[in-house]
Design a protein around this motif. Sequence first.
Motif, short mmCIF file in Angstrom:
data_model
loop_
_atom_site.label_atom_id
_atom_site.label_comp_id
_atom_site.label_asym_id
_atom_site.label_seq_id
_atom_site.Cartn_x
_atom_site.Cartn_y
_atom_site.Cartn_z
N PRO A 137 64.31 74.91 -0.54
CA PRO A 137 62.84 74.91 -0.50
C PRO A 137 62.24 73.60 0.02
CG PRO A 137 63.58 74.44 -2.73
CD PRO A 137 64.82 74.69 -1.92
N TYR A 138 63.09 72.62 0.33
CA TYR A 138 62.60 71.34 0.85
C TYR A 138 62.70 71.33 2.37
CZ TYR A 138 63.37 70.19 -4.06
OH TYR A 138 63.36 70.20 -5.43
N SER A 139 61.78 70.64 3.01
CA SER A 139 61.75 70.61 4.48
C SER A 139 62.64 69.54 5.07
CB SER A 139 60.30 70.39 4.96
OG SER A 139 59.78 69.18 4.43
N GLU A 140 63.29 68.74 4.20
CA GLU A 140 64.22 67.71 4.67
C GLU A 140 65.31 67.54 3.62
OE1 GLU A 140 61.62 63.91 3.00
OE2 GLU A 140 61.73 64.30 5.15
N LEU A 141 66.41 66.89 4.01
CA LEU A 141 67.48 66.65 3.05
C LEU A 141 67.00 65.72 1.95
CD1 LEU A 141 70.56 66.13 5.40
CD2 LEU A 141 69.88 68.19 4.19
N MET A 142 67.39 66.06 0.71
CA MET A 142 66.95 65.28 -0.43
C MET A 142 68.02 64.26 -0.83
SD MET A 142 64.01 66.52 -0.85
CE MET A 142 63.48 65.89 -2.45
N PRO A 143 67.60 63.19 -1.50
CA PRO A 143 68.57 62.16 -1.92
C PRO A 143 69.64 62.73 -2.85
CG PRO A 143 66.31 61.37 -2.14
CD PRO A 143 66.22 62.84 -1.86
#
Length: 565
Positions: A137-143
């Motif tokens: 659901p995120y538009s970029e890779l998360m930490p």
Amino acid sequence: MKKVRNTYDHYYRYEEITSILKGYEAEFPEMVRLTALNQTPEGRNIWAIEFTDRTTGDYLDKPAYYIEANIHAGEVAGCMSAMYFLDYMFTNYKTDPEVQSLLKKYTFYMVPRVSPDGSECYLTTPDTIRSVNRLYPYSELMPGLQPKDMDGDGVIRKMRVKSPYGAWKVSDKDPRLMVKRAPDDMDGEFYNVFTEGEILDFDGYTVKSAPQKWGNDFNRNFPAMWKHESEQRGAGNYPLSNIETKTVADFIIGHKNICSIIDFHTMTGAYLYPPGIKPRSEADKADMRRYVEIGKMATQETTYPPVNAHDEHVPADARVDVGAFDDFNHFTLGIPAYTIECWDLDPRAGIPFTYPIMKDETDEEAAEHHLKYIQWIERENDGEGYLPWTKFNHPQLGEVEIGGIDYKHVVQNPPPKFLPQEVEKHTRFLLRHVKSLPMIQFHKVDVQHIDGCVYKIDAYVMNTGYLPTYSTREAWKLQVEQPIKVSLSGEGIAFVQGKQEQDIGQLEGYSAIVAQNVSVNGLSTEYDLPCEKRVSWIITAKEGTTLTIICHSDKVGTYKKEICV
């Protein structure tokens, strides 16, 4: 079983599937219709193949059987099972009377790969994928730790890192096995174990898994008690928000003659059936009985049991999964649907089949099962699929050890050497299951000459199939099925009594007949609802006139009979 023409020693990529489907279309143009239902964001077609013997009626003129695979992109053994069924049908069509008979009576629809983008990525990279390789659901890779093939062997495994506060240690039973550290374990070497990968925004000491980058789960995106991502992981932005799920839903809704549905998945060795959204006791008892009775055939052919998705698949206190494809078909469209979980590694490895299937394991059980997987790989798969712990210089963590099981090609899907036996046995079931569909016939037509040019016509319409003409009691409650209509036509005829077209409602299948073995008095058969109905007309017609009687419904198709007065 009889022969097939293609090989099943590898998993088909998109281009190979496309080539095979186009080959069937070219070889059997009078029988096959191949359609690109839609195109994915990466430009691949979502193919649907329709086939039937059109000399006995067009695609919509017969009850239909729908098969699909790869709603979950990584469960590629399911797609191979679907492709094997196609192979069997077309390879044996010209010589096998059973195959010929099935194609005369029924229409087959198949979408062999619902998520071609996701499956292509799964088959060409080390990544595991639930449904599709689109960020969600995120538009970029998360930490956090992002899974990655660090040692370049093509597989994402596990990596263990020595640590004074490690929670794991090497098992005394087998050095390949890691077990939990006991509260009083103070001496020895201890490890933390992570998925093989690299850490995004690493602070030098904290290793925490990042949220899944490709979090879509197409089997949570259907309008069956759908819930938002905050409540149901993988749900999508709204029901049918993915092009793939909307495409298959539109196809099924647009083909009202579909009477049964098969959805191929992998990893368990079971035939799941609805409901998943509520307890089995709250569903219609007749529908549940039919699922179990048909499921017995699945067990006979595959050894896999029928399993209720709510009561037997997940623990009673587990979160109920909603938005599933099979629940959508059963409770929204009234179509019975099985989710076939191919590949039964657990029983092969000596792990007993218990209910609920997805229950949590104790630490001891998990360790025992993991060891049995390793031993099975060594014993049955020539050691392929397991890597002993091997030192590797990780760019962020320093010296680590990478090793463990190849999840994708041993646990989730069968190793290639086991693929032929897996796909073949499901075809044996499908060949039996399709015969359970409703089948309308004219039992007989009586013509009585009353006087002069006046005749009475009695047509007896019967359903000789196992399923009723409305498929499920749920469909009956939803009132989604159109009634069967019977019409009479002929040149110059006039109707004295009885409408030219008559509505006869629905017909039960023989599954409605309560047949019991009674130990004292022998066999007992009871039923309340009709499997046969009579339609009558009184007409005037010239002697020798040909009359055509047509029986039709969207669900069961069109049947004709000609008589002469």
